[in-house]
Design an enzyme around this catalytic site. Structure first.
Site, short mmCIF file in Angstrom:
data_model
loop_
_atom_site.label_atom_id
_atom_site.label_comp_id
_atom_site.label_asym_id
_atom_site.label_seq_id
_atom_site.Cartn_x
_atom_site.Cartn_y
_atom_site.Cartn_z
CD GLU A 127 -40.97 37.97 -27.82
OE1 GLU A 127 -41.45 36.92 -27.39
OE2 GLU A 127 -40.01 38.01 -28.59
CG LEU A 156 -16.27 82.70 -33.24
CD1 LEU A 156 -17.16 83.88 -33.62
CD2 LEU A 156 -15.14 83.16 -32.34
CB CYS A 197 -24.03 64.47 -24.40
SG CYS A 197 -25.35 64.93 -25.52
CD GLN A 228 -43.22 44.89 -20.95
OE1 GLN A 228 -42.78 44.21 -21.85
NE2 GLN A 228 -42.52 45.86 -20.40
#
Ligand code: FAD
Ligand code: FES
Ligand code: FES
Length: 1318
Positions: A1250, A238, A53, A1183
């Site tokens: 959760e 630059l 990126c 998990q």
């Protein structure tokens, strides 16, 4: 050729979508690729990892770039790195996996047998929000020669090789199969393209010029030409590593019409040694500088390389490997960051730069060099050619220190370089230099402090005077940008103290002094050891073919690791497709007076602006009984919009949208929309503001059992406290993404989207467009993480995108940039709670009264439901006979908050656990004892009158204490603390009882559709979405068991509203429970239908039975359905059954805390969880580990910062720190409770997505325990307040050391703080 700065564009245009984009700014590592270059002079190759990126395409002239697709493929041969990460269960949603693979691959290309330190360094800049890193580390560990094994067998055999745990081999198995790996054979790697070698050898270097739409890129070949160019265009930057310029262009909208790239000017890369030191080319990357210094250090006497070593120490922590591989020394110096790591060290070391323009000059890197934020003394046309790093002299000591919000891959809060020089045999200071970063707009010198030290003996007396001078000299105003004012000021002192101790140590080692050095402060430990994952093996009677209960690899793991797994934004662009960008409010509480879109519409590529007026159907989304506007109501006249319903209520609220032919054009269009506002008075930001102004969403809730008021009269003691818990950004690695495609007839739309709830998206699009649901088909292949954040907010975005698709009659894509995603889509609710607790001398808690307030933001979303969930869990595992809870969701002018894994439970439980801790401190008893005294035991009833058995919880508690050797380690911690003043250890053990399923009963239903095709292959569709939690893998296992066929015959393509209608969200840890039952039901029906075929042909095969059934005209397609249990909560009667059952767990954490900086490391974590009979232990352990790490982030690290005007500052990984590999517990053991049955869920399993998030709080309480030990050394005893997260700042200040005590505090209200305490 066009100059592109965004990798995703580059790679997607050649259909290589494996390289992902998670942030666009070098902070997440998802886009990691390997760059290879050939040096004709030495005929050598270099390979390094880099963030695509930030890689300008033009900079890559002559280089070879390897993406994840280049190293292996499921179609040919997967690479050992891909295989091992997949087999080690190192991927869940898989969005980070290609980046992980490429970082490891680049490391192995340079070092086929790395050390663990190499691996953790290579992966330091790669973020993963799902796995918790442990399995990734374990997968990569297999490449190391050392430490391959936990050695638990003690005989050289590894307990992780699939043969079971050494203690009880027949009962436990390893989650990973570490046997039979493909060997790593470096000779088989891709070769550098010969045509590029030829090009490098033969091409006549000539100036390269690339022309882009708005930018021209010039790459000269000689220094002379470079000097001329810069003289002619002094404003042109630059570009070297592009790690400063790139983010400016992308995120700040900076436009450079001309860019000069000196990367082919050889003088900038030259290194030369002199008798005084070494000249290093300014174009050398920081990694090259590091290697150079590492090479030089052993070649010279120690005394000469003090500065080299200090620089190296700083380089090891600067940014991450990918950044260091491209960022240059010259670029770092000239960027003049206020908190640069190198500049303070270069400055104390008397370094200088050689610069060239019309002439040459040498400029010292001292306080005169750094003029301000990003400004140096250099003239715009001057070019840094090289940097001189001198040797040190005998008697000279140089050190570098830094403190950062996260230990690695994080800009420093305060960085420093320190140097002192003594004449031989003396402790009298001849010269001293102290430079700090992070204490102002640029690197600063503590000149007065140095003057007070020179000519004095280096001892406590001199230094104690120096602290006072330093405090005055480096003062910060209370509202200084960046905040953390007290902390930063205290760090200047405590880092000087660290230097003091190190210098004393050195003076002692060289026999200059004989004093006892108070304490040697060693760095925090960092080597991650192999952990244990224990679970119950399936019974011996289970058929070998039946996969249920076995640790099957995630079905997409190989696809994740090869980059073949397809995410929403990987869908190829269709003809005429448009991109949508959102225009959002820049005011928190204001009237819009005008919206001017004229300039935007004139920009190239911009097609249209979408406003609320374009919505043919509902202009709002209904949420918990209230209406949420999709876009501000505006009415368009010509090029202008005049506003009809003109209020905005938060910064980030969507006003309108721009559609254009490309992302870049849409972004420019968004920036060109001009909005005028008139501010409204009295915005509400904090919970305190909301309470004062009674700004709440209704209903507010209350629940009580016993008689709290009366009980308080009978208790021995009462204590009142407060707990603040900050919010949390979801930071799913894949941002919100969708493509809405008009099919072309009869108002039909296909919606490809990353969501947890396809049916809600279907409904939202249909209602917004005013069409029926049967015209909208929603497709979800997979999500790159979600954590609750891809439900309600996604439906708003889908609605808006569909309006654009309708209006333009073209496919429209909307993929939020990370910053917009964080700004617009809300987070976990911050919660403030007050509590009053009454208890007896023996530790029994008799009464507790709790009040919870959440900061809900500007719309209701699911905030009142979150409050309800908090109240339903407020007891945790404690039987408090008189218990009252009140909860309210506060309406504020911040972006609306939403569901997040745990749905309020982690925040709610934090309060009761903190309260118990306080009781323990007041009584002077260990916290675990007070917990035990108050636990539910025997047949029990919750405060909402639900009967349950806590037996399995108590088993978890006992087992955790046993497995982690709690008592002995507790003693060892106390012993350590007695002997150590500045480092403290802390330990805690924390339980959870978590109700699984939706209290809203209708959400617990599920359906499935299973087709058997004539060739015997099976297609399963169900209502759950795959977001990394492995639901499709588990559904394959269920179908495999029920149909008695191998999983290889079963395929799951996507979740679609056209196959399974009216689905419920994949949330509440209930996805497997509900959908598993539906899939089971469908498969049972089909299996029964085949029974006659089996009877007729008992020796036949699956394929023959299926084929026969077809010819017998037996339907080979069935739907399955699961109604779910009838759950409810009656708030009037204060009773209910809001969950189907409880998942239980216990976690013990031990941390080591550096009290001088607040840095800590989790030394060990042991978790025991009762998840019944796991359908897939490796998925479930994944998990558990991932949720724990997310909880650790919530409670110890992650901070959302808002400006006083309500703007979210933390809009990317540079400002917002989620746990990275440096946060993994050094020993991380997970045990699944054995012999636990659960009649309420499929195959006796339990939901686990959760619950474990809250167990991350064990790290918080361990830190609090360590802080308490530090406070007691300062003579402070008794309860104290520590808000969550326990960041280094909070932990350090709470330690209340002699340094923090010196810092004057500013009176609240007397200044405007930089950030709000929301
Ligand atoms: C994710 C991330 C994390 C980071 N973490 C840290 C950190 O922890 N600590 C830290 O100190 N820094 C950190 N940085 C900053 C990084 O070190 C600097 O951005 C980098 O060193 C700049 O070098 P560059 O070659 O990329 O500069 P570029 O972006 O290419 O250029 C930057 C500026 O320097 C000028 N310039 C470059 N070379 C020369 C030269 N030879 N002569 C004159 N001017 C020149 C350019 O004109 C431009 O203005 C981080 C950056 C990122 C993106
Ligand atoms: S997308 Fe490149 S580092 Fe995040
Ligand atoms: S698997 Fe790493 S982010 Fe999802």
């Amino acid at each position: 050729m066009r100059a592109e700065f965004a990798a995703s564009l580059t790679f997607s245009s050649v259909r290589l979508t494996g390289t992902k984009s998670g942030c666009g700014g070098g902070g997440c590592g998802a886009c990691t690729v390997m760059v290879s270059r050939y040096q004709p002079a030495t005929k050598t190759f270099t390979h390094y990892s880099a963030n695509a990126c930030l890689l300008p395409l033009c900079q890559l002239h002559g280089a070879a770039v390897t993406t994840v697709e280049g190293i292996g493929s499921s179609k040919t041969r997967i690479h050992p790195v891909q295989e091992r990460i997949a087999k080690a269960h190192g991927s869940q949603c898989g969005f980070c996996t290609p980046g992980m693979v490429m970082s490891t691959y680049a490391l192995l290309r340079n070092k086929p047998q790395p050390t663990m330190e190499d691996i953790t360094q290579a992966l330091a800049g790669n973020l993963c929000r799902c796995t918790g890193y442990r399995p990734i580390v374990d997968g990569c560990r297999t490449f190391c020669q050392e430490a391959n094994c936990c050695q638990a067998n003690g005989d050289g055999n590894c307990c992780r090789n699939g043969d079971g745990n050494p203690d009880t081999p027949e009962e436990n198995s390893s989650a990973s199969n570490f046997k039979d790996f493909l060997p790593l054979d470096p000779t088989q790697e891709l070769i550098f393209p010969p045509e590029l070698i030829l090009m490098a050898e033969t091409a006549n270097p000539e100036t390269l010029t690339f022309y882009g739409e708005r930018t021209t890129w010039v790459s000269p070949t000689s220094l002379e030409e470079l000097v001329q160019l810069k003289a002619k265009h002094p404003k042109a930057p630059l570009v070297m590593g592009n790690t400063n310029i790139g983010p400016d262009i992308k995120f700040k909208g900076v436009l450079h019409p001309l860019i000069i790239s000196p990367s082919r000017v050889k003088e900038l890369f030259e290194v030369s040694e002199t008798a005084q030191g070494v000249w290093v080319g300014a174009g050398c990357s920081l990694s090259e500088l590091r290697s150079l210094l590492e090479k030089l250090v052993p070649q010279f006497p120690e005394e000469k390389t003090e500065l080299f070593r200090a620089l190296n120490q700083q380089l090891g922590n600067l940014g991450n490997q990918q950044i260091r591989n491209v960022a240059t020394l010259g670029g770092n110096i000239v960027s003049a960051y206020p908190n640069s790591d190198l500049n303070p060290v270069l400055a104390v070391g008397n370094c200088k730069v050689s610069v060239i323009s019309s002439g040459r000059r040498e400029v010292p890197l001292n306080q005169d060099f750094f003029m301000g934020f990003g400004k140096t003394i250099l003239n715009p046309e001057e070019i840094v050619v090289s940097v001189f790093i001198p040797f040190t002299r005998k008697g000279e000591f140089v050190r570098a220190f830094r403190q950062a919000p996260r230990k690695e891959a994080s800009f420093a809060t305060v960085s420093t370089g320190m140097r002192v020089f003594f004449s031989e045999g003396s402790r009298v200071v001849q010269d001293v230099s102290l430079y700090y970063g992070g204490m102002g707009p640029t690197t600063v010198s503590a000149t007065k402090t140095c003057a007070a030290i020179i000519a004095k003996p280096w001892d406590d007396e001199t230094l104690s005077k120096a602290y006072d001078i330093l405090l005055d000299e480096l003062a910060l105003p209370p509202s200084a940008p960046g905040g953390k004012v007290e902390f930063r000021r205290s760090l200047t002192l405590s880092l000087l103290f660290k230097f003091h101790l190190e210098v004393l140590q050195k003076l002692r080692e060289t026999n200059v002094i004989k004093d006892e050095v108070p304490e040697k402060i060693s760095p925090l430990p960092r080597e991650i050891q192999p952990g244990l994952q224990e679970f119950q093996a399936v019974s011996k009677d289970q058929s070998a073919q039946d996969p249920v209960g076995r640790p099957i690899m995630h079905r997409s793991a190989v696809g994740h690791a090869t980059g073949e797994a397809v995410y929403c934004d990987d869908i190829p662009k269709t003809d005429g497709e448009l991109f949508l960008g959102l225009v959002t409010s820049s005011r928190a509480h204001a009237k819009i007076t005008a919206v001017d879109v004229s300039q935007a519409l004139q920009l190239p590529g911009v097609v249209d602006v979408i406003t609320a007026q374009d919505i043919p159907g509902k202009k709002f989304r209904p949420m918990t009984g209230q209406k949420e506007e999709l876009m501000a109501e505006t009415e368009v006249f010509g090029f202008f919009c005049f506003v009809v319903s003109p209020q905005v209520s938060c910064i980030g609220q969507i006003i309108c949208a721009v559609v254009a032919d490309t992302r870049a054009h849409a972004k420019r269009g968004v920036a060109a929309v001009k909005i005028s506002y008139e501010d409204l008075p009295d915005p509400i930001f904090t919970i305190e503001d909301a309470i004062e102004k009674s700004s709440y969403y209704e209903p507010r809730r209350m629940i009580e059992r016993g008689n709290v008021t009366e009980a308080f009269e009978k208790v021995d003691q009462i204590y009142e406290g407060e707990m603040r818990i900050g919010g949390q950004e979801h930071f799913y690695m894949e941002p919100q993404s969708m493509v809405v495609v008009p099919v072309g007839e009869e108002m039909e739309f296909d919606v490809y989207i990353s969501t947890q709830w396809p049916s809600l998206m279907q409904e939202a699009v249909a209602e917004t467009l005013g069409i029926s649901s049967n015209r909208v088909t929603c497709h979800v292949k997979r999500l790159g993480g979600a954590f609750g954040g891809k439900v309600t907010k996604t439906s708003h975005l889908a609605s808006i995108t569909s309006v654009a698709a309708l209006k333009t009659n073209r496919a429209v894509r909307c993929v939020l940039e990370r910053g917009d995603d964080m700004l617009i889509t809300g987070a976990r609710h911050p919660v403030t709670a007050r509590y009053k607790v009454g208890f007896m001398k023996d530790g029994r808690i008799v009464a507790a009264d709790m009040e919870y307030y959440s900061n809900a933001g500007n719309t209701i979303d699911e905030s009142t439901l979150v409050v309800e969930k908090i109240l339903m869990h407020m007891d945790n595992v404690y039987n408090i006979p008189n218990l009252r809870g009140r909860g309210a969701a506060c309406r504020t002018n911040l972006p609306s908050n939403t569901a997040f894994r745990g749905f309020g439970v982690p925040q709610g439980l934090m309060v009761v656990e903190n309260m118990i801790n306080d009781v323990a401190v007041v009584l002077g008893r260990p916290a675990d004892e007070i917990r035990e005294i108050n636990m539910y035991r025997g047949p029990s009833v919750t405060h909402y009158k639900l009967e349950f058995s806590p037996d399995n919880f108590l088993r978890c508690w006992d087992e955790c204490k046993l497995k982690c050797d709690y008592s002995a380690r507790r003693k060892a911690v106390d012993q350590f603390n007695k002997q150590s003043r500045w480092k403290k250890r802390g330990m805690s053990i924390i339980p959870i009882k978590y109700g699984v399923a939706f209290a809203e009963s209708f959400l617990n239903q599920a359906a499935a559709l299973v087709h058997i095709y004539k060739d015997g292959s099976v297609l399963v569709t169900h209502g759950g979405t795959e977001m990394g939690q492995g639901i499709h893998t588990k559904m394959q296992q269920v179908a495999s068991r029920e149909l008695r066929i191998p999983t290889s015959k079963i395929y799951i393509s996507e979740t679609g509203t056209n196959t399974v209608p009216n689905t419920c969200p994949s949330a509440a840890s209930f996805g497997t429970d509900a959908n598993g039952m539906a899939v089971k039901n469908a498969c049972e029906i089909l299996y029964q239908r085949l029974e006659p075929m089996r009877k007729k042909d008992p020796n036949g095969s699956w394929e023959s039975w299926v084929s026969a059934a077809f010819y017998e005209k037996i339907s080979l397609s069935a739907t399955g359905y699961f109604r779910g249990e009838d759950l409810y909560m009656d708030w009037e009667k204060m009773e209910g059954r809001p969950g189907a059952y409880f998942t239980f767990g216990v976690c013990c954490c031990e941390v080591e805390l550096d009290c001088l900086t607040g840095d800590y490391r989790t030394l060990r974590t042991d978790i025991v969880v009762d998840i019944g009979r796991s359908v897939n232990p490796s998925v479930d352990i994944g998990q558990i580990e991932g949720a724990f790490m997310q909880g650790l982030g919530l409670f110890t690290l992650e901070e959302l910062k808002f400006s006083p005007s309500g703007l979210l500052y933390t809009r990317g990984p540079s400002q917002y720190k989620i746990p990275a590999i440096c946060d993994v517990p050094l020993r991380f053991n997970v045990y699944l409770l054995k012999d636990s049955d659960n009649p309420h869920a499929i195959y006796s399993s339990k939901g686990i997505g959760e619950p474990v998030v809250f167990l991350g709080s064990a790290a918080f309480f361990a830190i609090k325990d360590a802080v308490a030990a530090a406070r007691s050394d300062s003579g402070l005893v008794g309860p104290f307040t520590l808000s969550s997260p326990a960041t280094p700042e909070r932990a350090c200040l709470a330690c209340n050391s002699q340094f923090t005590q010196k810092i004057p505090t500013s009176k609240p209200g007397s200044f405007k703080p930089w950030a709000l305490d929301i």
